[in-house]
Motif scaffolding. Structure first.
Motif, PDB file in Angstrom:
ATOM      1  N   PHE A 131       0.714  -1.275   0.028  1.00  0.00           N
ATOM      2  CA  PHE A 131      -0.113  -0.024  -0.004  1.00  0.00           C
ATOM      3  C   PHE A 131       0.866   1.299  -0.046  1.00  0.00           C
ATOM      4  CE2 PHE A 131      -2.685  -3.283   1.515  1.00  0.00           C
ATOM      5  CZ  PHE A 131      -3.767  -2.985   1.128  1.00  0.00           C
ATOM      6  N   ARG A 132       0.507   2.407  -0.553  1.00  0.00           N
ATOM      7  CA  ARG A 132       1.205   3.694  -0.745  1.00  0.00           C
ATOM      8  C   ARG A 132       0.236   4.684   0.101  1.00  0.00           C
ATOM      9  NH1 ARG A 132       0.298   3.151  -5.914  1.00  0.00           N
ATOM     10  NH2 ARG A 132      -0.819   4.916  -6.066  1.00  0.00           N
ATOM     11  N   THR A 133       1.072   5.321   0.976  1.00  0.00           N
ATOM     12  CA  THR A 133       0.230   6.276   1.743  1.00  0.00           C
ATOM     13  C   THR A 133      -0.033   7.620   0.777  1.00  0.00           C
ATOM     14  OG1 THR A 133       1.663   5.468   3.713  1.00  0.00           O
ATOM     15  CG2 THR A 133       0.543   7.663   3.998  1.00  0.00           C
ATOM     16  N   GLN A 134      -0.954   7.848   1.056  1.00  0.00           N
ATOM     17  CA  GLN A 134      -1.714   9.040   0.161  1.00  0.00           C
ATOM     18  C   GLN A 134      -2.106  10.331   1.041  1.00  0.00           C
ATOM     19  OE1 GLN A 134      -2.137   9.094  -3.240  1.00  0.00           O
ATOM     20  NE2 GLN A 134      -0.800   7.176  -2.936  1.00  0.00           N
ATOM     21  N   SER A 135      -1.916  10.181   2.209  1.00  0.00           N
ATOM     22  CA  SER A 135      -2.070  11.471   3.018  1.00  0.00           C
ATOM     23  C   SER A 135      -1.318  10.982   4.432  1.00  0.00           C
ATOM     24  CB  SER A 135      -3.647  11.747   3.321  1.00  0.00           C
ATOM     25  OG  SER A 135      -4.188  10.941   4.273  1.00  0.00           O
ATOM     26  N   VAL A 144      -9.734   9.837  20.531  1.00  0.00           N
ATOM     27  CA  VAL A 144      -9.047  10.268  19.561  1.00  0.00           C
ATOM     28  C   VAL A 144      -8.725   9.575  18.093  1.00  0.00           C
ATOM     29  CG1 VAL A 144      -6.341  11.551  18.896  1.00  0.00           C
ATOM     30  CG2 VAL A 144      -7.351  11.785  21.250  1.00  0.00           C
ATOM     31  N   LEU A 145      -8.966  10.280  17.143  1.00  0.00           N
ATOM     32  CA  LEU A 145      -8.820   9.593  15.851  1.00  0.00           C
ATOM     33  C   LEU A 145      -7.638  10.123  15.077  1.00  0.00           C
ATOM     34  CD1 LEU A 145      -9.932   7.969  13.243  1.00  0.00           C
ATOM     35  CD2 LEU A 145     -11.098  10.257  12.972  1.00  0.00           C
ATOM     36  N   VAL A 146      -6.681   9.071  14.508  1.00  0.00           N
ATOM     37  CA  VAL A 146      -5.602   9.266  13.778  1.00  0.00           C
ATOM     38  C   VAL A 146      -5.995   8.682  12.301  1.00  0.00           C
ATOM     39  CG1 VAL A 146      -3.235   9.123  13.113  1.00  0.00           C
ATOM     40  CG2 VAL A 146      -3.952   9.568  15.694  1.00  0.00           C
ATOM     41  N   ARG A 147      -6.102   9.075  11.276  1.00  0.00           N
ATOM     42  CA  ARG A 147      -6.693   8.787   9.904  1.00  0.00           C
ATOM     43  C   ARG A 147      -5.784   8.914   9.129  1.00  0.00           C
ATOM     44  NH1 ARG A 147     -10.143  10.861   5.601  1.00  0.00           N
ATOM     45  NH2 ARG A 147     -11.439   9.409   5.219  1.00  0.00           N
ATOM     46  N   VAL A 148      -5.287   7.795   8.319  1.00  0.00           N
ATOM     47  CA  VAL A 148      -4.326   7.943   7.290  1.00  0.00           C
ATOM     48  C   VAL A 148      -5.131   7.124   5.943  1.00  0.00           C
ATOM     49  CG1 VAL A 148      -2.050   6.989   6.317  1.00  0.00           C
ATOM     50  CG2 VAL A 148      -2.266   7.665   8.937  1.00  0.00           C
ATOM     51  N   VAL A 149      -4.881   7.881   4.601  1.00  0.00           N
ATOM     52  CA  VAL A 149      -5.414   7.179   3.419  1.00  0.00           C
ATOM     53  C   VAL A 149      -4.253   6.397   2.751  1.00  0.00           C
ATOM     54  CG1 VAL A 149      -6.577   7.939   1.321  1.00  0.00           C
ATOM     55  CG2 VAL A 149      -7.106   8.923   3.474  1.00  0.00           C
ATOM     56  N   TYR A 150      -4.501   5.088   2.387  1.00  0.00           N
ATOM     57  CA  TYR A 150      -3.791   4.360   1.443  1.00  0.00           C
ATOM     58  C   TYR A 150      -4.273   4.232   0.261  1.00  0.00           C
ATOM     59  CZ  TYR A 150      -1.872   3.436   6.221  1.00  0.00           C
ATOM     60  OH  TYR A 150      -1.306   3.635   7.360  1.00  0.00           O
TER      61      TYR A 150
END
Length: 153
Positions: A120-124, A136-142
């Motif tokens: 997967f590539r990290t997009q954000s 707390v939410l930590v959100r990453v887009v792949y």
């Protein structure tokens, strides 16, 4: 499986196997409301009124290490044989430190490291959002490419 269901199943399998959580703490998109519905129930399985903490706070009290939420994949491009999807993965925990640690562990599983790259590539970059005084939410887009609707391995 074709398309996003295959992608969600792939993400769920990877995260369930690699994170220090039980597989029940890695939620699929259709389970997004479960933490918000948590709380005591009466004998017939309905929410018990006035019987204690409810919602996200109750869920995190039951799972103090937090949980991971896989969101619905979003199609980004298609060239006939390849489909690119972006999928957000959220790490929700009682504290910012726990949420970032969980998101970081998920990132290593999905995107890999310099020495061992993942699929997967990290997009954000990780974004941090307080959800409540104790969440707390930590959100990453792949991003992931599917070939003819199948997740290549």
């Amino acid at each position: 499986m074709l398309g996003p269901p295959a992608l969600v199943a792939h993400l769920h399998a990877l995260l369930s196997a690699g994170l220090p959580l039980s597989p029940e703490q890695v939620l699929r998109p259709e389970q997004q409301r479960e933490p918000h519905l948590a709380g005591p129930q009466d004998a017939s399985g309905r929410p018990a009124v006035g019987e204690g903490q409810r919602g996200l706070s109750a869920y995190l009290a039951q799972h103090p290490d937090g949980y991971v939420q896989i969101e619905d994949p979003t199609p980004i491009s298609n060239n006939g044989a390849q489909d690119v999807y972006w999928t957000a993965v959220g790490a929700i925990a009682p504290t910012r430190e726990k949420a970032h640690a969980l998101a970081s562990a998920a990132r290593v599983i999905l995107a890999g490291t310099r020495d061992e790259p993942g699929f997967f590539r990290t997009q954000s970059a990780p974004s941090t959002t307080p959800l409540a005084p104790d969440a707390v939410l930590v959100r990453v887009v792949y991003a992931r490419t599917l070939i003819l609707g199948i997740v290549p391995t």
